[in-house]
Design an enzyme around this catalytic site. Structure first.
Site, mmCIF file in Angstrom:
data_model
loop_
_atom_site.group_PDB
_atom_site.id
_atom_site.type_symbol
_atom_site.label_atom_id
_atom_site.label_comp_id
_atom_site.label_asym_id
_atom_site.label_seq_id
_atom_site.Cartn_x
_atom_site.Cartn_y
_atom_site.Cartn_z
ATOM 1 N N GLY A 9 44.997 45.736 32.346
ATOM 2 C CA GLY A 9 43.526 45.730 32.358
ATOM 3 C C GLY A 9 42.967 46.234 33.674
ATOM 4 O O GLY A 9 42.068 45.638 34.259
ATOM 5 N N TYR A 155 38.691 29.997 26.395
ATOM 6 C CA TYR A 155 39.107 30.631 27.660
ATOM 7 C C TYR A 155 39.888 29.646 28.536
ATOM 8 O O TYR A 155 40.935 29.987 29.092
ATOM 9 C CB TYR A 155 37.846 31.116 28.374
ATOM 10 C CG TYR A 155 38.065 31.907 29.641
ATOM 11 C CD1 TYR A 155 38.484 33.230 29.600
ATOM 12 C CD2 TYR A 155 37.821 31.334 30.894
ATOM 13 C CE1 TYR A 155 38.655 33.958 30.768
ATOM 14 C CE2 TYR A 155 37.985 32.063 32.059
ATOM 15 C CZ TYR A 155 38.405 33.376 31.989
ATOM 16 O OH TYR A 155 38.570 34.103 33.148
ATOM 17 N N ALA A 157 41.548 27.025 27.589
ATOM 18 C CA ALA A 157 42.862 26.774 26.969
ATOM 19 C C ALA A 157 43.815 27.915 27.291
ATOM 20 O O ALA A 157 44.976 27.692 27.661
ATOM 21 C CB ALA A 157 42.704 26.625 25.459
ATOM 22 N N LYS A 159 43.721 30.021 29.804
ATOM 23 C CA LYS A 159 44.052 30.108 31.233
ATOM 24 C C LYS A 159 44.897 28.919 31.695
ATOM 25 O O LYS A 159 45.688 29.048 32.639
ATOM 26 C CB LYS A 159 42.769 30.237 32.054
ATOM 27 C CG LYS A 159 42.001 31.549 31.803
ATOM 28 C CD LYS A 159 42.810 32.770 32.199
ATOM 29 C CE LYS A 159 42.012 34.058 32.147
ATOM 30 N NZ LYS A 159 42.796 35.218 32.597
HETATM 31 P P1 NAP Z 1 36.709 42.786 33.336
HETATM 32 O O1 NAP Z 1 35.901 43.545 34.301
HETATM 33 O O2 NAP Z 1 36.159 42.545 31.962
HETATM 34 O O3 NAP Z 1 38.145 43.467 33.221
HETATM 35 C C1 NAP Z 1 39.108 43.019 32.302
HETATM 36 C C2 NAP Z 1 39.962 44.189 31.924
HETATM 37 O O4 NAP Z 1 40.933 43.780 30.914
HETATM 38 C C3 NAP Z 1 39.143 45.314 31.281
HETATM 39 O O5 NAP Z 1 39.552 46.541 31.815
HETATM 40 C C4 NAP Z 1 39.506 45.198 29.813
HETATM 41 O O6 NAP Z 1 39.371 46.391 29.094
HETATM 42 C C5 NAP Z 1 40.943 44.767 29.908
HETATM 43 N N1 NAP Z 1 41.409 44.279 28.620
HETATM 44 C C6 NAP Z 1 40.753 43.460 27.766
HETATM 45 N N2 NAP Z 1 41.505 43.248 26.677
HETATM 46 C C7 NAP Z 1 42.641 43.961 26.845
HETATM 47 C C8 NAP Z 1 43.810 44.159 26.055
HETATM 48 N N3 NAP Z 1 43.950 43.558 24.862
HETATM 49 N N4 NAP Z 1 44.794 44.961 26.528
HETATM 50 C C9 NAP Z 1 44.662 45.563 27.731
HETATM 51 N N5 NAP Z 1 43.584 45.410 28.527
HETATM 52 C C10 NAP Z 1 42.588 44.623 28.079
HETATM 53 O O7 NAP Z 1 37.069 41.348 33.910
HETATM 54 P P2 NAP Z 1 37.414 40.847 35.392
HETATM 55 O O8 NAP Z 1 36.326 39.969 35.809
HETATM 56 O O9 NAP Z 1 37.876 41.963 36.250
HETATM 57 O O10 NAP Z 1 38.647 39.890 35.046
HETATM 58 C C11 NAP Z 1 40.002 40.204 35.329
HETATM 59 C C12 NAP Z 1 40.820 38.936 35.127
HETATM 60 O O11 NAP Z 1 40.346 37.912 36.017
HETATM 61 C C13 NAP Z 1 40.701 38.356 33.718
HETATM 62 O O12 NAP Z 1 41.947 37.839 33.313
HETATM 63 C C14 NAP Z 1 39.702 37.251 33.883
HETATM 64 O O13 NAP Z 1 39.844 36.256 32.906
HETATM 65 C C15 NAP Z 1 40.062 36.749 35.274
HETATM 66 N N6 NAP Z 1 38.997 36.005 35.940
HETATM 67 C C16 NAP Z 1 37.814 36.600 36.243
HETATM 68 C C17 NAP Z 1 36.825 35.841 36.884
HETATM 69 C C18 NAP Z 1 35.513 36.429 37.254
HETATM 70 O O14 NAP Z 1 34.651 35.656 37.733
HETATM 71 N N7 NAP Z 1 35.260 37.699 37.092
HETATM 72 C C19 NAP Z 1 37.070 34.496 37.185
HETATM 73 C C20 NAP Z 1 38.284 33.930 36.860
HETATM 74 C C21 NAP Z 1 39.256 34.693 36.244
HETATM 75 P P3 NAP Z 1 37.986 46.607 28.255
HETATM 76 O O15 NAP Z 1 37.012 47.072 29.267
HETATM 77 O O16 NAP Z 1 38.347 47.587 27.224
HETATM 78 O O17 NAP Z 1 37.636 45.285 27.639
#
Ligand code: NAP
Length: 249
Positions: A9, A155, A157, A159
Site C-alpha cells: 500500500g 478496524y 479487531a 489491528k
Molecule cells: P492511506 O493513505 O489510505 O493508504 C493506504 C494504502 O493501502 C493505499 O495506498 C491503499 O490503496 C492501499 N490498499 C488498500 N487496500 C489494499 C489492498 N487490498 N492491497 C494493496 N493495497 C491496498 O492510509 P494511511 O493513513 O497511509 O495508512 C497506512 C497504514 O497506517 C494503514 O494500515 C492504516 O490502518 C495505518 N494507520 C494509519 C493511521 C492514520 O492516522 N493515518 C493511524 C493508525 C494506523 P487505495 O488508495 O487503492 O485504497
C-alpha cells in the site's frame, strides 16, 4: 549487495513516505500497489523519487487480501531484486461505524485487507526470509488495535489481530534471525484521515501531549529504525507512535 524492502500500500500516505525513507537508507524498493490505477496515481511517482535517491525501485500490483496474488507478487519481487530483507505491512482500510449499526460487509472488508492481507504477506515473505535466515518485518497496527476506539470495531479487531500475529511471527521466525515488530500510530495526516471532520480532528488534537497531529515521517522514521541493524535485538514489540495520546492509561 543492496538490501531490498517491500512495502504494501505504498502509492500514497504513510506507505509512500516509508518507501522514500527506506530508499534514503539505501534499500532497493518494491512498491506494492492495489491496482494499475494506484501505479499511475502515485506509485510510479514514489518509484521515481526513490530512484532519485540512487536506489532501484519498481511497482508491483497485488491486492494483499488475495492469497494467490500476494504469493505471485512476492515471487516477482524476489526474482527482480534477489532478496527481500525488509517487509512493511502497511496496506490498510477503514470502514467505520458503531457496533450495532455495522454491516457484515463493512466488517469483512476491513478484516480481509488489514488482517488477512497482513497474514498473506507474512506467509509468503516469511518463507523467503526463512530460507535467507535473515530479515526484518514491521506490521503497521494502530492505537485502535492496542487500546480500542469507538466506531471502529472492525478496524480495532483487525489491528489487534495484527499485534497477535506480530508476536507469533517473532516467536516462530526468531530462531532464523528474523525480527518482527509492530508500530501502532496514533492520528497521522494522510488521505485516510483527511476525510474526517475538522471538529473530530480538533478533539483528537486536545488529547495529544505533543500538541500536533502525526506526520507520515513520524511513522517512517520508526520503521527505518526497526528495519536497521540498530534494532537487531528488538522483536515481538509494539511501538506506539502517537505523540503521547493517553489511550490505555
Ligand atoms: P492511506 O493513505 O489510505 O493508504 C493506504 C494504502 O493501502 C493505499 O495506498 C491503499 O490503496 C492501499 N490498499 C488498500 N487496500 C489494499 C489492498 N487490498 N492491497 C494493496 N493495497 C491496498 O492510509 P494511511 O493513513 O497511509 O495508512 C497506512 C497504514 O497506517 C494503514 O494500515 C492504516 O490502518 C495505518 N494507520 C494509519 C493511521 C492514520 O492516522 N493515518 C493511524 C493508525 C494506523 P487505495 O488508495 O487503492 O485504497
Amino acid at each position: 549487495m543492496a538490501k531490498t524492502a517491500l512495502i504494501t500500500g505504498a502509492s500514497q500516505g504513510i506507505g509512500a513516505c516509508i518507501a522514500k525513507t527506506l530508499a534514503a537508507d539505501g534499500f532497493n524498493i518494491a512498491i506494492n500497489c492495489y491496482s494499475e490505477r494506484e501505479v499511475e496515481n502515485g506509485g510510479e511517482a514514489v518509484a521515481a523519487a526513490c530512484r532519485e535517491l540512487g536506489v532501484e525501485a519498481e511497482c508491483f500490483i497485488a491486492d494483499v487480501s488475495d492469497f494467490a496474488a500476494s504469493e505471485k507478487m512476492v515471487k516477482a519481487v524476489k526474482e527482480r531484486f534477489g532478496s527481500i530483507d525488509a517487509l512493511v505491512n502497511n496496506a490498510g482500510i477503514t470502514k467505520d461505524g458503531l457496533l450495532v449499526r455495522m454491516s457484515e460487509d463493512q466488517f469483512d472488508a476491513v478484516i480481509n485487507v488489514n488482517l488477512k492481507g497482513t497474514f498473506n504477506m507474512l506467509r509468503h515473505v516469511g518463507a523467503v526470509m526463512m530460507r535467507q535466515r535473515s530479515g526484518h518485518i514491521v506490521n503497521i497496527s494502530s492505537v485502535a488495535g492496542a487500546f480500542g476506539n469507538a466506531g471502529q470495531i472492525n478496524y480495532s479487531a483487525s489491528k489487534a489481530g495484527v499485534i497477535g500475529m506480530t508476536k507469533t511471527t517473532a516467536k516462530e521466525l526468531g530462531p532464523r534471525g528474523i525480527t518482527c515488530n509492530a508500530i501502532a500510530p496514533g492520528f497521522v495526516r494522510t488521505p485516510m484521515t483527511d476525510v474526517l471532520k475538522d471538529e473530530y480532528k480538533a478533539e483528537i488534537l486536545k488529547q495529544i501531549s505533543l500538541g500536533r497531529l502525526g506526520e507520515p515521517e513520524d511513522i517512517a522514521n520508526a520503521v527505518s529504525f526497526l528495519v536497521s541493524d540498530k534494532a537487531a535485538y528488538i522483536t515481538g514489540q509494539v511501538l506506539v507512535v502517537s505523540g503521547g495520546m493517553p489511550m490505555g492509561i
